[in-house]
Design a protein around this motif. Sequence first.
Motif, PDB file in Angstrom:
ATOM      1  N   LEU A 170      -1.107   4.902 -10.351  1.00  0.00           N
ATOM      2  CA  LEU A 170      -0.389   4.142 -11.372  1.00  0.00           C
ATOM      3  C   LEU A 170      -1.372   3.354 -12.238  1.00  0.00           C
ATOM      4  O   LEU A 170      -1.264   3.339 -13.476  1.00  0.00           O
ATOM      5  N   GLY A 171      -2.343   2.709 -11.595  1.00  0.00           N
ATOM      6  CA  GLY A 171      -3.337   1.946 -12.347  1.00  0.00           C
ATOM      7  C   GLY A 171      -4.197   2.828 -13.228  1.00  0.00           C
ATOM      8  O   GLY A 171      -4.521   2.465 -14.380  1.00  0.00           O
TER       9      GLY A 171
ATOM     10  N   ALA B   7       2.976   1.197 -17.068  1.00  0.00           N
ATOM     11  CA  ALA B   7       3.039   0.866 -15.646  1.00  0.00           C
ATOM     12  C   ALA B   7       4.474   0.549 -15.218  1.00  0.00           C
ATOM     13  O   ALA B   7       4.932   0.980 -14.153  1.00  0.00           O
TER      14      ALA B   7
ATOM     15  N   TRP C 292       6.726   2.581 -12.579  1.00  0.00           N
ATOM     16  CA  TRP C 292       7.304   1.905 -11.412  1.00  0.00           C
ATOM     17  C   TRP C 292       8.780   2.286 -11.247  1.00  0.00           C
ATOM     18  O   TRP C 292       9.229   2.630 -10.153  1.00  0.00           O
TER      19      TRP C 292
ATOM     20  N   ASP D  52       5.655   1.910  -1.340  1.00  0.00           N
ATOM     21  CA  ASP D  52       5.135   1.337  -2.573  1.00  0.00           C
ATOM     22  C   ASP D  52       4.593   2.447  -3.451  1.00  0.00           C
ATOM     23  O   ASP D  52       4.192   3.506  -2.962  1.00  0.00           O
ATOM     24  N   PRO D  53       4.568   2.226  -4.761  1.00  0.00           N
ATOM     25  CA  PRO D  53       3.997   3.242  -5.642  1.00  0.00           C
ATOM     26  C   PRO D  53       2.535   3.514  -5.286  1.00  0.00           C
ATOM     27  O   PRO D  53       1.862   2.647  -4.714  1.00  0.00           O
ATOM     28  N   PRO D  54       2.033   4.694  -5.619  1.00  0.00           N
ATOM     29  CA  PRO D  54       0.604   4.967  -5.422  1.00  0.00           C
ATOM     30  C   PRO D  54      -0.206   4.147  -6.425  1.00  0.00           C
ATOM     31  O   PRO D  54      -0.385   4.548  -7.575  1.00  0.00           O
ATOM     32  N   TRP D  55      -0.666   2.987  -5.978  1.00  0.00           N
ATOM     33  CA  TRP D  55      -1.222   1.999  -6.903  1.00  0.00           C
ATOM     34  C   TRP D  55      -2.410   2.534  -7.691  1.00  0.00           C
ATOM     35  O   TRP D  55      -2.547   2.248  -8.887  1.00  0.00           O
ATOM     36  N   ARG D  56      -3.287   3.272  -7.027  1.00  0.00           N
ATOM     37  CA  ARG D  56      -4.473   3.754  -7.730  1.00  0.00           C
ATOM     38  C   ARG D  56      -4.093   4.714  -8.857  1.00  0.00           C
ATOM     39  O   ARG D  56      -4.648   4.643  -9.954  1.00  0.00           O
TER      40      ARG D  56
ATOM     41  N   ARG E  64       6.907  10.145  -6.840  1.00  0.00           N
ATOM     42  CA  ARG E  64       5.585  10.217  -7.441  1.00  0.00           C
ATOM     43  C   ARG E  64       5.513  11.176  -8.642  1.00  0.00           C
ATOM     44  O   ARG E  64       4.930  10.848  -9.669  1.00  0.00           O
TER      45      ARG E  64
END
Length: 468
Positions: free
Chosen positions: A16-17, A113, A117, A10-14, A125
């Motif tokens: 990306l956010g 975002a 993605w 999964d993408p590095p959510w933090r 990344r």
Amino acid sequence: MTERPTPHSDPPWRLLGALALATLASRVAVILYLRTWLGDAGAYEHEAIARSLVAGEGFRFTFFGDAPLPSSHQAPVFPWILAGAYALFGVGSPLGKLAAQGVGAVLAAVSAAALGWIAFRWWGRRVMIVAMVGFLAYPAFLYMPTRIQAVNWSLAFLVLFLAAFVESARKPASPGWAAAAGLAGGLGALGEPILVAPFGLCWLWLVWTSPRRGGAALAALLFVLVLTPWTVRNTLVHGRPVFVKSTFGYVFWEGNHAGASGTDKRRVEPETAERLAWRLGGALETERLLDEARAQAVSVDENLTSEDREELRRLPTETARVAWFSARATEELRQAPRDYLARSARRLWMLLWFDDTNPRSFVLAYRLPYLLLGSLAVAGMAAALRRRVRLVGSGYWVVALLGLFLVHTLVITSARFRLPLEALYLLPASLAVDGLWRRFTRGGGGPGCGPARGGEGRSGARGGASAR
């Protein structure tokens, strides 16, 4: 080597956010700095429709008539957004416009975002970071939310349904992502029906490359279901089916009548354009010249004669007036088909180079970022073709770009219509930047040189990312 995600990563959510929030903050800062909400903020037709909605008179607009009539002149999303803001903060109020611009800032964060993605799914990344930072910093995207225009919506939903289609092609395939693509496509078309072209081609690519047709059927069903209520409303209002907007014939006339420039504006005079060309911008003299150019780049509606306008006023409905424009454009096209081909070629050149009906396009501060983006995008596409990495192999990016080019080449173009194209250019451009970074920091390898592994597999003749 190009960094690649593993099949189930999964993408590095933090991260990306955080980059999405930084995009939101940058847009809010630009809006507050430029204070465009104190003026018209580019609301144009949305403003009149929003006022009618808040007054309880319905979705009405005055289209070459003496009074507002039930209308489909604009797609419904942004008039409703502006009407909601006016209902909360006052009709025509600066706070109402500021709130609508705030929606544009949120849509910019969503766009960043979704682009991140896609970049992560294809290349990992590092390229995700480059793509999101590029979207954050690109001047035209920074400025975009200061205008209350549907392009804020259409760009966001273009990359949203593209991301969903990309996810639907991964293994193991999930029909939920195809459904999400259909939902995003339908919502996007409610804000800008031009998105039907790239969505339709992406859907056809899904049909062609997917071993199971259930996902494609679900995408089509959700797309139709989202658009059905507004289509039914238009049918009841106009007495015949109207897909989202009633004004296709009028828009085609704008771009293709005998006095057309290819856009909805008239050309800037050559002398003014020459004085503006390649200026840095910001100086008082430059602003004066830009104002002069804007006064020249008026709507091509100025080409209508007083007799034309009187004939239009006598027609009873919006659809009848649109039919008048359609008939006029069709007749002129029949008489001079070569002129249409010349205008289409001119529009294609404007999409690839610069629009000479857009005063800002002559200024160096506008030109340099686009030239840099375009150059990097070409380098990234060349690397993708040479190394057979996922961008061209997936097909979705290619057909989405093709759909946008077809519509704006054959019908009409404008400065704002190039923004979704530039968002798509960011993906290969980010791949090129990543390759250049690795070349200069590690002493080897070009963009996209690593072996494909995980996720979507190597590309092949029928789509790679969607390989069966």
